[in-house]
Design an enzyme around this catalytic site. Structure first.
Site, PDB file in Angstrom:
ATOM      1  N   GLY A  40       0.812  -1.048   0.087  1.00  0.00           N
ATOM      2  CA  GLY A  40      -0.026   0.023  -0.187  1.00  0.00           C
ATOM      3  C   GLY A  40       0.807   1.319   0.130  1.00  0.00           C
ATOM      4  O   GLY A  40       2.261   1.075  -0.035  1.00  0.00           O
ATOM      5  N   THR A  76       1.210   3.751   2.350  1.00  0.00           N
ATOM      6  CA  THR A  76       1.856   4.087   3.422  1.00  0.00           C
ATOM      7  C   THR A  76       3.347   3.198   3.509  1.00  0.00           C
ATOM      8  O   THR A  76       4.248   3.745   4.003  1.00  0.00           O
ATOM      9  CB  THR A  76       1.087   3.760   4.528  1.00  0.00           C
ATOM     10  OG1 THR A  76      -0.115   4.291   4.456  1.00  0.00           O
ATOM     11  CG2 THR A  76       1.690   4.486   6.229  1.00  0.00           C
ATOM     12  N   ASP A 127       2.894  -2.861   8.316  1.00  0.00           N
ATOM     13  CA  ASP A 127       1.836  -2.857   7.347  1.00  0.00           C
ATOM     14  C   ASP A 127       1.023  -1.852   7.454  1.00  0.00           C
ATOM     15  O   ASP A 127       0.847  -1.196   8.681  1.00  0.00           O
ATOM     16  CB  ASP A 127       1.015  -4.174   7.058  1.00  0.00           C
ATOM     17  CG  ASP A 127       0.458  -4.290   5.748  1.00  0.00           C
ATOM     18  OD1 ASP A 127       0.535  -3.425   4.875  1.00  0.00           O
ATOM     19  OD2 ASP A 127       0.023  -5.377   5.495  1.00  0.00           O
ATOM     20  N   LYS A 132      -8.216  -4.732   6.341  1.00  0.00           N
ATOM     21  CA  LYS A 132      -7.354  -4.438   5.055  1.00  0.00           C
ATOM     22  C   LYS A 132      -7.609  -5.037   3.960  1.00  0.00           C
ATOM     23  O   LYS A 132      -8.566  -5.709   3.894  1.00  0.00           O
ATOM     24  CB  LYS A 132      -5.778  -5.206   5.679  1.00  0.00           C
ATOM     25  CG  LYS A 132      -5.500  -4.590   7.068  1.00  0.00           C
ATOM     26  CD  LYS A 132      -4.113  -5.136   7.274  1.00  0.00           C
ATOM     27  CE  LYS A 132      -3.029  -5.202   6.397  1.00  0.00           C
ATOM     28  NZ  LYS A 132      -2.751  -4.356   5.385  1.00  0.00           N
ATOM     29  N   GLU A 179      -0.897 -10.599   3.016  1.00  0.00           N
ATOM     30  CA  GLU A 179      -0.798  -9.822   4.078  1.00  0.00           C
ATOM     31  C   GLU A 179      -0.829 -10.547   5.464  1.00  0.00           C
ATOM     32  O   GLU A 179      -0.105 -10.331   6.425  1.00  0.00           O
ATOM     33  CB  GLU A 179      -1.557  -8.791   4.425  1.00  0.00           C
ATOM     34  CG  GLU A 179      -0.945  -7.507   2.976  1.00  0.00           C
ATOM     35  CD  GLU A 179      -2.013  -6.496   2.905  1.00  0.00           C
ATOM     36  OE1 GLU A 179      -1.426  -5.515   2.352  1.00  0.00           O
ATOM     37  OE2 GLU A 179      -3.239  -6.490   3.253  1.00  0.00           O
TER      38      GLU A 179
END
Ligand code: 5RP
Length: 219
Positions: free
Chosen positions: A29, A31, A81, A94, A103
């Site tokens: 992602g 971030t 994450d 998520k 993940e």
């Protein structure tokens, strides 16, 4: 302060948890992309990383960080994450980037899950602002969608998206997730569901929130 700057702040603060000579679990992602940039500054101090998406793998390699397979490691010290929503119990939704299954797999290897978010991701009840992603085996798409409707949700097929595992995503609207652990288990028991985006059975250990006043750590 803009959202990207807050994401960068949280990502930078996560570096403090990276120990020398370890293999770091890395999610995916925007971030996490900031975290990968920051991790590049430590590339000579760590052994490498296990990535939760092909895209993160590529970015790690570009930074000169060696990428290991999840099968090559028996445990990870930390997993870093992002999330689409985080509640006060450090449970998350998520899968906005469709990488939820990998993940969950990499997170399950880690002793510590460090979640990095900007302040817009904090909610009281999961499902308040974000549709719940569910990864589904393609041949089961319609029957899983009917089960999700029976459970009170409004599933929408994420058109044109195929996960790294060759599956499809249903985004489920209108779920107010009052009991995340039970909901995570219930959805995982629907035939054809690979994973759902509730991370409650394995919640985060530390949340780092980028805010206009600097990064805030919730332990
Ligand atoms: C991908 C994810 C991401 O961590 C989540 O969507 C947050 O993304 P971003 O950091 O871009 O806001 O779960 O599957």
């Amino acid at each position: 302060m803009d959202q990207l700057t807050m994401k960068k702040q949280a990502a930078q603060a996560a570096l403090a948890y990276v120990k020398a000579d370890t293999i770091v679990g890395v999610g995916s992602g925007s971030t996490v992309n900031c975290f990968i940039d920051a991790l590049g500054t430590m590339k000579n101090q760590i052994k490498g990383a296990v990535a939760a998406s092909k895209h993160s793998e590529e970015l790690l390699r570009k930074q000169g960080i060696e990428v290991f397979s999840a099968n090559d490691v028996s445990s990870l010290d930390i997993y870093v994450d992002g999330a689409d929503e985080v509640n006060p119990q450090k449970m998350m939704i998520k899968g906005g980037g469709a990488a939820l299954t990998r993940e969950k797999i990499v997170a399950a290897l880690a002793k510590k899950f460090i979640c990095i978010v900007d302040s817009s991701k904090q909610v009281d009840v999961l499902g308040s602002t974000f549709a719940l992603p569910v990864e589904v085996i393609p041949m089961a798409r319609s029957q899983v969608a009917r089960k999700l409707v029976a459970l009170g949700g409004s599933p929408e097929y994420r058109e044109g998206v195929v996960t790294d595992n060759g599956n499809v995503i249903l985004d489920v609207y209108n779920f107010k997730i009052m009991n995340p652990v039970e909901m995570e288990k219930t959805l995982n028991n629907v035939a054809g569901v690979v994973t759902n985006g509730i991370f409650a059975l394995r919640a985060a250990d530390i949340i780092i929130v980028g805010t206009p006043d600097g990064s805030k750590i919730i332990e």
